[in-house]
Design a protein around this motif. Structure first.
Motif, PDB file in Angstrom:
ATOM      1  N   GLY A 132      -1.779   8.182  -4.975  1.00 29.93           N
ATOM      2  CA  GLY A 132      -0.458   7.170  -5.488  1.00 29.93           C
ATOM      3  C   GLY A 132      -0.383   7.826  -6.902  1.00 29.93           C
ATOM      4  N   PRO A 133       0.839   7.041  -7.464  1.00 25.24           N
ATOM      5  CA  PRO A 133       1.234   7.488  -8.906  1.00 25.24           C
ATOM      6  C   PRO A 133       0.242   7.087 -10.041  1.00 25.24           C
ATOM      7  N   ASN A 134      -0.657   6.164  -9.737  1.00 30.46           N
ATOM      8  CA  ASN A 134      -1.529   5.788 -10.593  1.00 30.46           C
ATOM      9  C   ASN A 134      -2.781   6.785 -10.638  1.00 30.46           C
ATOM     10  N   MET A 135      -2.914   7.783  -9.641  1.00 35.99           N
ATOM     11  CA  MET A 135      -3.958   8.759  -9.571  1.00 35.99           C
ATOM     12  C   MET A 135      -5.140   8.095  -9.274  1.00 35.99           C
ATOM     13  N   SER A 136      -5.347   7.204  -8.499  1.00 33.20           N
ATOM     14  CA  SER A 136      -6.714   6.553  -8.026  1.00 33.20           C
ATOM     15  C   SER A 136      -6.359   5.818  -6.618  1.00 33.20           C
ATOM     16  N   ALA A 137      -7.349   6.411  -5.694  1.00 35.80           N
ATOM     17  CA  ALA A 137      -7.211   5.967  -4.421  1.00 35.80           C
ATOM     18  C   ALA A 137      -7.628   4.534  -4.253  1.00 35.80           C
ATOM     19  N   ILE A 138      -8.436   3.951  -4.935  1.00 31.57           N
ATOM     20  CA  ILE A 138      -8.849   2.870  -4.751  1.00 31.57           C
ATOM     21  C   ILE A 138      -7.968   1.453  -5.253  1.00 31.57           C
ATOM     22  N   SER A 139      -7.542   1.868  -6.778  1.00 30.52           N
ATOM     23  CA  SER A 139      -6.377   1.269  -7.207  1.00 30.52           C
ATOM     24  C   SER A 139      -5.017   1.224  -6.298  1.00 30.52           C
ATOM     25  N   PHE A 140      -4.659   2.432  -5.759  1.00 36.61           N
ATOM     26  CA  PHE A 140      -3.640   2.535  -5.128  1.00 36.61           C
ATOM     27  C   PHE A 140      -3.764   1.818  -3.927  1.00 36.61           C
ATOM     28  N   GLY A 141      -4.722   1.810  -3.216  1.00 35.70           N
ATOM     29  CA  GLY A 141      -5.174   1.090  -1.864  1.00 35.70           C
ATOM     30  C   GLY A 141      -4.850  -0.359  -2.221  1.00 35.70           C
ATOM     31  N   TYR A 142      -5.352  -0.875  -3.336  1.00 38.19           N
ATOM     32  CA  TYR A 142      -5.173  -2.323  -3.529  1.00 38.19           C
ATOM     33  C   TYR A 142      -3.917  -2.662  -3.733  1.00 38.19           C
ATOM     34  N   CYS A 176      -5.367   5.745   2.193  1.00 39.27           N
ATOM     35  CA  CYS A 176      -5.903   5.470   1.183  1.00 39.27           C
ATOM     36  C   CYS A 176      -7.567   5.276   1.410  1.00 39.27           C
ATOM     37  N   SER A 177      -7.843   4.697   2.756  1.00 40.94           N
ATOM     38  CA  SER A 177      -9.326   4.573   3.289  1.00 40.94           C
ATOM     39  C   SER A 177      -9.968   3.768   2.287  1.00 40.94           C
ATOM     40  N   VAL A 178      -9.390   2.707   1.729  1.00 45.16           N
ATOM     41  CA  VAL A 178     -10.239   1.473   0.745  1.00 45.16           C
ATOM     42  C   VAL A 178     -10.494   0.257   1.606  1.00 45.16           C
ATOM     43  N   LYS A 179     -11.864   0.174   1.900  1.00 43.37           N
ATOM     44  CA  LYS A 179     -12.316  -0.951   2.621  1.00 43.37           C
ATOM     45  C   LYS A 179     -12.011  -2.338   2.056  1.00 43.37           C
ATOM     46  N   GLY A 180     -11.932  -2.574   0.724  1.00 44.43           N
ATOM     47  CA  GLY A 180     -11.659  -3.697  -0.044  1.00 44.43           C
ATOM     48  C   GLY A 180     -10.194  -4.137   0.226  1.00 44.43           C
ATOM     49  N   ALA A 181      -9.283  -3.186   0.157  1.00 46.23           N
ATOM     50  CA  ALA A 181      -8.034  -3.307   0.549  1.00 46.23           C
ATOM     51  C   ALA A 181      -7.688  -3.886   1.897  1.00 46.23           C
ATOM     52  N   LEU A 182      -8.231  -3.184   2.730  1.00 44.42           N
ATOM     53  CA  LEU A 182      -7.991  -3.755   4.212  1.00 44.42           C
ATOM     54  C   LEU A 182      -8.618  -5.094   4.454  1.00 44.42           C
ATOM     55  N   ILE A 183      -9.747  -5.269   3.704  1.00 46.33           N
ATOM     56  CA  ILE A 183     -10.295  -6.624   3.796  1.00 46.33           C
ATOM     57  C   ILE A 183      -9.456  -7.782   3.388  1.00 46.33           C
TER      58      ILE A 183
END
Length: 530
Positions: A276-286, A314-321
């Motif tokens: 994403g535009p913030n260049m962080s998969a975990i942050s973008f996922g959330y 994004c494949s971020v577990k926390g975001a999906l949870i």
């Protein structure tokens, strides 16, 4: 009705006739872009000039267009790094890049400090309810500051980073609370537009990866990150922990689905993560999870559905949870009521945490191992050690023998778990910020229980789920688009409700006796800027 949305609440409880959306959106986006878009150029020209300009811009926003402040804060959290990446060829060394990436914290902090100062001097809502919330927030800041002072004398740089990570969500909450309690904040049009922009960026990156890297100068931006990771030992630590040995940039973006060995037997291939535009998969996922839920809550279900495929890549577990639990809470509230849902939801979160810890220990998940290290560290020193002592920024992180840690089920220290790190660093005092966040989530949930507005339910239960995720991720509590974004929404919904109650009380009092002159209150008149 729980399943629907109200036109009144579609503007975060704005209340009165709504101006043209373009008249609202264009100035907000222009100011947000101006606030952060030219920082890299200014910093290259003169760091002193860029710092001065950024501070003055933040102060000017709060004084001139106060209702824009929460929107600007959310915008810079997601889009600052897009501007930094695009202008990264102007940057010479990784240390300059790290410094520039901290300007979003500076902007948000100065807007918060200015707003807080105006509150102290009576220029923001100072009702009894606001005062109680602010009092507990100040106590939380004071406790965090004490542990920062303890940690700073031992490891100043790490203590400063953890201070920023811990206080920024609280700053965003108080900034939104005080603004929404004092002014009429029309947040929905901006947040909908911002969510659409993030979705578009995600699909462009996914479908046209080389084009995205080219127009954003991604190779240059990530090149600085590679240099830093190589020199600091981060890469070596990650390769030991994950077994992944990247060859090129796309290899660095390639992960097993949800980054867990539990799915290895299902034949799922690696996923090329989007950042994403913030260049962080975990942050973008959330961020995508938040906007998918928010868009649905304000009556844009098709836009919300368009965001869901991005959560997979994004494949971020926390975001999906977060997505699953909040949707389940919405449905359960409609079927069983808010009180039963809250009880069942909290029980569900606790059961999920216990199962995740048990399974994590069995498979050697390093997030759970890091959490166990934090728990053991808490038992050894229940009053903590100070911010920056332990965690992913500690020197010992790069020398962790993960094979031995998996065999032992713990490590000496706390890593990869925000709550593990907090209780390791702050001991029992970690309950102060965690308790404050949970109390504000309960307050938002009570509003949802009485109104049925989905956005209030998102704010309330969303914070609770992100706190749960903090057991298994550092980013859940320390990445602003995770907890910070949820708390910003929580501040908006609580502040809006406080303002509307005060306005309704004044209208009722005025209508009952119009012949008696009334003193001017300290609360500013309604503004219609956002």
């Amino acid at each position: 009705m729980v399943g629907g949305t109200s036109p009144q609440y579609q503007t975060v409880q704005a209340g009165s006739a709504e101006p043209s959306p373009l008249r609202e959106l264009i100035p907000t986006f222009c100011i947000a872009v101006a606030a952060i878009g030219f920082v890299p150029i200014l910093h290259v020209a003169s760091p002193v000039l860029s710092l001065t300009v950024e501070i003055l811009v933040a102060i000017a926003i709060v004084f001139a267009v106060p209702t824009y402040a929460p929107a600007v804060a959310i915008f810079v959290l997601f889009f600052q790094n897009l501007f930094v990446s695009t202008l990264s060829p102007l940057i010479s060394v990784p240390s300059d890049l790290d410094f520039i990436k901290g300007y979003n914290f500076l902007l948000c902090s100065v807007m918060w400090l200015t707003t807080f100062g105006l509150y102290v001097f009576g220029r923001r809502n100072r009702s009894a309810e606001v005062n109680r919330i602010m009092c507990w927030g100040v106590v939380t800041l004071a406790v965090v500051a004490l542990y920062f002072a303890i940690g700073f004398v031992q490891n100043g740089q790490a203590a400063s980073v953890y201070l920023r990570n811990i206080v920024l969500p609280l700053f965003l909450f108080q900034l939104s609370l005080l603004t929404a309690a004092s002014y009429e904040v029309r947040a929905t049009p901006f947040l909908v537009t911002l969510g659409v922009a993030l979705i578009i960026c995600g699909y462009v990156e996914f479908a046209f990866r080389d084009f995205w890297l080219a127009i954003t100068n991604g190779y240059t931006f990530w090149g600085f990150d590679e240099l830093k990771a190589t020199h600091s030992g981060v890469w070596e630590a990650e390769m030991r922990a994950t077994g992944n040995v990247p060859v090129d940039l796309k290899d660095r973006f390639s992960f097993d689905f949800l980054n867990t060995p539990l799915l290895e037997g299902f034949g799922l291939s690696k996923i090329l993560r989007i950042h994403g535009p913030n260049m962080s998969a975990i942050s973008f996922g959330y961020g995508i999870a938040f906007f998918a839920l928010f868009l649905f809550s304000v009556g844009r279900p098709f836009l919300a559905l368009a965001a869901l495929p991005l959560l997979i890549v994004c494949s971020v577990k926390g975001a999906l949870i977060t997505l699953v639990f909040v949707i389940a809470a919405w449905i359960s509230t409609r079927l069983l009521g808010a009180v039963v849902t809250l009880v069942l939801g909290l029980l569900g979160l606790m059961v999920f945490a216990l199962v995740a810890i048990r399974v994590g220990l069995q498979i050697g998940d390093y997030h759970v191992i890091g959490l166990m290290g934090g728990l053991n560290g808490f038992l050894a020193k229940p009053f903590g050690r100070g911010l920056g002592i332990g965690g992913n920024l500690s020197d010992s992180y790069f020398s962790i023998d993960w094979s031995a840690a998996q065999a032992a089920g713990t490590i000496d220290g706390a890593v990869e778990s925000a709550i593990g790190v907090l209780i390791y660093q702050m001991g029992i005092a970690a309950l102060v910020p965690l308790g404050f966040y949970f109390a504000m989530a309960l307050k938002a949930w009570r509003l949802y229980a009485s109104s049925g507005y989905l956005t209030q339910g998102l704010a309330g239960f969303g914070v609770m789920v992100v706190l749960l995720n903090g057991l298994f991720q550092e980013e859940a509590l320390f990445a602003p688009p995770a907890l910070g974004l949820m708390l910003s929404l929580t501040g908006l919904v609580i502040g809006s409700q406080i303002r509307m109650r005060a306005a309704a009380g004044q209208d009722a009092e005025s209508s009952s006796d119009r012949s008696i002159p009334r003193p001017v209150t300290a609360t500013p008149a309604r503004a219609r800027h956002a």
